[in-house]
Design a protein around this motif. Structure first.
Motif: not given
Ligand code: SER
Length: 597
Positions: A40, A42, A68, A86, A164, A206, A208, A229-231
């Protein structure tokens, strides 16, 4: 909307909200022994989420390549991929829920930005939990309501949907709020809601709210400094914005799929099973190209990232057979991947020969035994089907692994196709005896957590800087880091150099490092642009823009290197440094292992 446009829009939007754009990082984390890939946006930011100061400030935005493999069995449906990009924005101890959610809403719905019809959006927020004492996120709910999302499209859901992190066992985490796009399909049941896997609701973003640090003992420590933290998934969002049914129908896959159709003579749309195979191949080829062509790229092997790479390449090859392809075929879709992404990720082009060669070698290796292995498998099936348990014994799975190169996951997939299962424990035992895998096992590390940036790894990290400089002093300035990996037991350091080191050279390097440790130098850090760092003679070897702010770590008058940290305060705490191995890593690259006592 193209991927290029969406990346740009996202960055521009958050720059307009006073964020600094930072570069995405390698897919292969350098100093984190407990995860295999960056999963991710983050992930490379963990130290900053935990409190370290980021050189670019408190608001940052970027796009990050991610891998992933947890959902590998869903690859081929409308949304799941093993490689994806992302888009993310972060508050590092700055803004919190109000701003994060308002900006998400503005970016998604404003005509000036994505202009998504707000009636198509649903959101989820955390319902609260007794066990950890985290209350329901009524604050997020109220913010969504104030932004015009009607209450019946705000869902309060438990941890499995709305929590998350941490990315692994330990690290920053918190309740989140996810945004879903309703594709307009019939609901699959009365209970259908965001998070349901029927495909009606697609998660696109998302946010977080990182308020906790999960510790090794399983407890959650409140962080006084709150972060966001957004994705946002690039491929999914482009699919939605362009009205496509799946990510495989977008620009991110069409050229790759064309090459697979050409190689197989099969045209998508004729047979649903074959369509899935085409998608699996397309996804896996792309992921393989990105692992091989990464700035810290690695080759197929039986451990760690190399094992994941081998597993997905071999899975792609096997699905090729399902399409009737018997020979080598991955080179042409792999070239298509490089062509598609070379402007955004130029290292793919630089490493093109290496990437294609390694894929070819792996195909050659596996194809020569694949047919025999499949035949062996088919031979086992009737007997096992006769049995009560319908289980493939571990020793047979191990034979497929050992003699025919079948990753266990491929055997499991083959088994599932015959409604059989595999005795995984038995396989693991057989494997352990054979000592093929490293002590920890690739899957175990993958599921494992982010390391506490523990004391020992921090010492190794600083020792790595000393080693780098010592090598340059002894062997010459051409020595350049090619890769680094640290665990609590040792450091591994790859560097550009042609010849094996002589015992004298090794001794000299060790002595210099130990001298510098003995001098108990202070380790200090300064923030400057990469350009300024280079002008000051700092060693810098990763890909960042010249004007981007970076951290420069200075060790006494001995070493100056651009690096994210963390490092020890003084070299004296490191202890005695010893090189335990020096060997070849690949053409023109040597590898050192070293330990500290
Ligand atoms: N870490 C969170 C996710 O992977 C937001 O980026 O969904």
């Amino acid at each position: 909307m193209t991927g290029k446009e969406l990346r740009e829009k996202y960055i521009n939007f958050f720059v307009s909200k006073e964020h600094k754009q930072i570069s995405g990082k390698s897919l292969i984390p350098e100093n984190d022994p407990t995860v295999l890939f960056t999963t991710a946006g983050m992930h490379p930011l963990v130290p900053y989420l935990l409190g370290e100061e980021h050189p670019a400030g408190k608001r940052v935005v970027n796009f990050q390549k991610c891998i992933r493999t947890g959902d590998i069995d869903s690859v081929g449906d409308a949304t799941h991929l093993t490689f994806f990009e992302m888009l993310g924005n972060w508050s590092l101890g700055d803004y919190f829920k109000e701003e994060a959610l308002s900006w998400s809403h503005e970016f998604l719905t404003s005509k000036e930005w994505l202009g998504i019809n707000v009636d198509k959006l649903s959101v989820t927020v955390f319902e609260g939990e007794e066990e950890t004492g985290v209350p329901p996120d009524t604050e997020a709910k109220e913010i969504w309501k104030s932004l015009g999302i009607p209450e019946d499209r705000i869902y309060m859901l438990p941890r499995e949907d709305n929590w998350w992190g941490p990315a692994g066992e330990t690290g920053p985490c918190g309740p989140d709020s996810e945004m879903f796009f309703d594709v307009g399909k019939e609901a699959c049941s009365a209970a259908c809601k965001p998070g349901c896997s029927c495909g009606k609701y697609i998660e696109i973003w998302n946010d977080v709210f990182m308020q906790y640090n999960k510790k090794k003992d399983g407890s959650y420590e409140k962080m006084s400094r709150k972060c966001v933290d957004t994705g946002m998934g690039l491929e999914r969002t482009v699919a939605i914005l362009t009205g496509k049914k799946s990510v495989y129908d977008t620009e991110f896959f069409i050229p790759i799929i064309k090459k697979i159709e050409q190689a197989s003579g099969y045209s998508c749309g004729m047979d649903p099973d074959k369509d899935i195979s085409v998608r699996i191949i397309a996804d896996h080829v792309k992921t393989s190209v990105f692992i091989l062509g990464d700035e810290n790229g690695i080759k197929p092997s039986n451990v760690g990232q190399g094992y994941i790479l081998r597993r997905i390449l071999r899975r792609a090859i096997r699905h090729g057979r399902k399409l009737g392809i018997t020979g080598q075929f991955l080179s042409s879709p792999a070239s298509a991947v490089i062509e598609m992404y070379k402007d955004v990720y130029p290292q793919l082009l630089e490493k093109k020969d290496f990437v294609l060669k390694e894929i070819e070698v792996e195909e050659e290796r596996f194809i020569s035994t694949l047919a025999k292995g499949e035949a062996e498998f088919e031979k086992m099936v009737p007997n096992i089907l006769k049995g009560k348990e319908k289980i493939i014994p571990g020793r047979l799975a191990f034979k497929l692994y050992d003699t025919y190169g079948f990753p266990i996951e491929i055997t499991q997939e083959l088994a599932a196709e015959h409604s059989l299962t595999v005795d995984r424990e038995g396989f693991d035992e057989a494997l352990k005896k054979h000592q093929e895998l490293s002590k920890q096992g690739a899957d175990k590390i993958f599921k494992g957590g982010l390391a506490d940036s523990g004391e020992v790894t921090t010492k190794y990290h600083t020792a790595t800087h000393l080693l780098h400089e010592a090598l340059r002093k002894v062997l010459g300035e051409h020595v350049k880091q090619k890769g680094s990996n640290i665990t609590a037991e040792r450091l591994r350091f790859d560097f550009a150099h042609q010849e094996p080191m002589t015992p004298e050279e090794i001794k000299k390097v060790e002595d210099i490092v130990n001298q510098q440790i003995g001098s108990d130098h202070p380790v200090t850090m300064e923030v400057m642009t990469l350009g300024a760092a280079k002008e000051q003679g700092a060693i810098a070897f990763f890909e960042t823009k010249y004007e981007e702010k970076v951290k420069v770590y200075v060790i006494g008058d001995f070493s100056k290197e651009v690096c994210g940290g963390p490092h020890v305060d003084r070299t004296g705490v490191i202890g005695k440094f010893k090189i335990t191995k020096e060997q070849s890593s690949s053409a023109g690259v040597r590898r050192i292992r070293a330990e500290i006592e």
